[in-house]
Design an enzyme around this catalytic site. Structure first.
Site, mmCIF file in Angstrom:
data_model
loop_
_atom_site.group_PDB
_atom_site.id
_atom_site.type_symbol
_atom_site.label_atom_id
_atom_site.label_comp_id
_atom_site.label_asym_id
_atom_site.label_seq_id
_atom_site.Cartn_x
_atom_site.Cartn_y
_atom_site.Cartn_z
ATOM 1 N N ASP A 51 0.841 -1.190 0.000
ATOM 2 C CA ASP A 51 0.000 0.000 0.000
ATOM 3 C C ASP A 51 0.879 1.244 0.000
ATOM 4 O O ASP A 51 1.791 1.375 0.826
ATOM 5 C CB ASP A 51 -0.891 -0.003 1.250
ATOM 6 N N TYR A 56 3.220 10.072 -0.428
ATOM 7 C CA TYR A 56 4.352 9.544 0.339
ATOM 8 C C TYR A 56 5.693 9.781 -0.352
ATOM 9 O O TYR A 56 6.750 9.643 0.272
ATOM 10 C CB TYR A 56 4.176 8.048 0.603
ATOM 11 N N LYS A 81 -2.941 5.837 -3.893
ATOM 12 C CA LYS A 81 -3.961 6.795 -3.479
ATOM 13 C C LYS A 81 -3.747 8.153 -4.141
ATOM 14 O O LYS A 81 -2.617 8.586 -4.341
ATOM 15 C CB LYS A 81 -3.949 6.932 -1.951
ATOM 16 N N HIS A 114 -7.752 9.759 -1.393
ATOM 17 C CA HIS A 114 -7.009 9.693 -0.139
ATOM 18 C C HIS A 114 -7.722 10.358 1.038
ATOM 19 O O HIS A 114 -7.513 9.976 2.193
ATOM 20 C CB HIS A 114 -5.637 10.359 -0.341
#
Length: 301
Positions: A51, A56, A81, A114
């Site tokens: 994931d 990120y 996401k 998200h």
């Protein structure tokens, strides 16, 4: 090259027939990514569910780690996401394709919105969510996303999405006969651990056929020193982390703990060789106090 082990992990069916592994490895920003840890999880621990998110900042590195593992793309479940700065029809479609390019893959197994709040000025959150969801529907129809869903949405967000999309056409594909204009072909990812048990939201998802995913199953370590967790861990001769992950999985929640340490990843994977008793599950269920250790989406309109 020796074949990598495969974790003996159960799966949960989505309404379109796909099977999502109930256990995965999460990544994050601010030091929450390790190339070596990803390769180790894939090749030594048998993890097949990863994931991540554009937010990120590790998509390129993650793609490199996956290629280094030597595993076929078809053997993996990849979740990504869409960050709110990319919400809106055109922006969402471009962001997804760009994420695929950065990771070096043709599609994602699961693609999520998200966060329920939009970062786009001039339009309501509700309007932007509906427009963005339409983009995800098309990405699904085009095969860029094998399944679509949301993250951190509350019941009122899901109800609005259901209402706003009710006039859109049914989309039928070969083997897929779900109603994409509703919210039935979705997964929903939410913070979930013994201190944060959104049971009302979970029940709503069950009623609507939405698979429920939980992140932060260890409450960023806060739950590991709880006396009830420690007592149950001693009883089963397991670690507190294993108890919490096992509790989540036994509750039917797809669970994605994060770690960049090999020892912790190996520990977290070893949760399928034992069963918590009914009394254990009830005791852990009583730990709910409503605290959030990540984001709280409750007041987002």
């Amino acid at each position: 090259m020796a074949l990598a082990p495969v974790l003996s992990c159960p799966t949960v069916p989505l309404s379109n027939g796909l099977q999502i592994p109930m256990f995965g490895l999460g990544t994050s920003h601010d030091g929450g990514y390790s190339h070596d840890a990803i390769v180790y999880a894939l090749t030594e621990c048998g993890v097949r569910h990863i994931d991540t998110a554009k937010h990120y900042g590790c998509e390129e590195r993650l793609g490199k780690a996956i290629r280094e593992s030597g595993l076929a793309r078809s053997d993996l479940w990849l979740t990504n996401k869409l960050w709110p700065e990319d919400y809106g029809y055109k922006a969402a479609k471009k962001a997804c394709l760009d994420s695929c390019s950065r990771m070096g893959v043709e599609c994602f197994d699961l693609y999520l919105m998200h966060w329920p709040e939009s970062l786009k000025p001039g339009r309501s959150n509700r309007e932007t969510r509906a427009e963005t969801w339409r983009a995800l529907e098309e990405l699904y129809k085009e095969g860029v996303c094998r399944a679509i869903g949301v993250s951190n949405f509350m019941v009122h967000h899901l109800e609005q999405l259901k209402e706003d999309c009710s006039q859109m056409p049914h989309i039928n594909q070969r083997r897929f006969t779900t109603l994409l204009c509703g919210i039935h072909d979705m997964t929903h990812q939410v913070e979930y651990h013994p201190f944060q048990q959104p049971n009302h939201l979970m029940e709503y998802c069950r009623q609507e056929g939405i698979v429920f995913e939980g992140y932060s199953p260890l409450a960023k370590g806060q739950v590991l020193s709880d006396p009830t967790v420690l007592r149950i861990a001693e009883k089963h001769r397991r670690t507190p982390a294993q108890i919490c992950i096992r509790w989540s999985i036994q509750n039917g929640v797809v669970t994605i703990p994060k770690s960049i340490k090999r020892k912790r990843i190996q520990e977290n994977c070893q949760v399928f060789g034992f069963q918590l008793e009914e009394g254990d599950m009830a005791a852990l269920g009583r730990l709910h106090d409503g605290r959030h250790v990540t984001w709280d989406p409750t007041n987002v309109e």
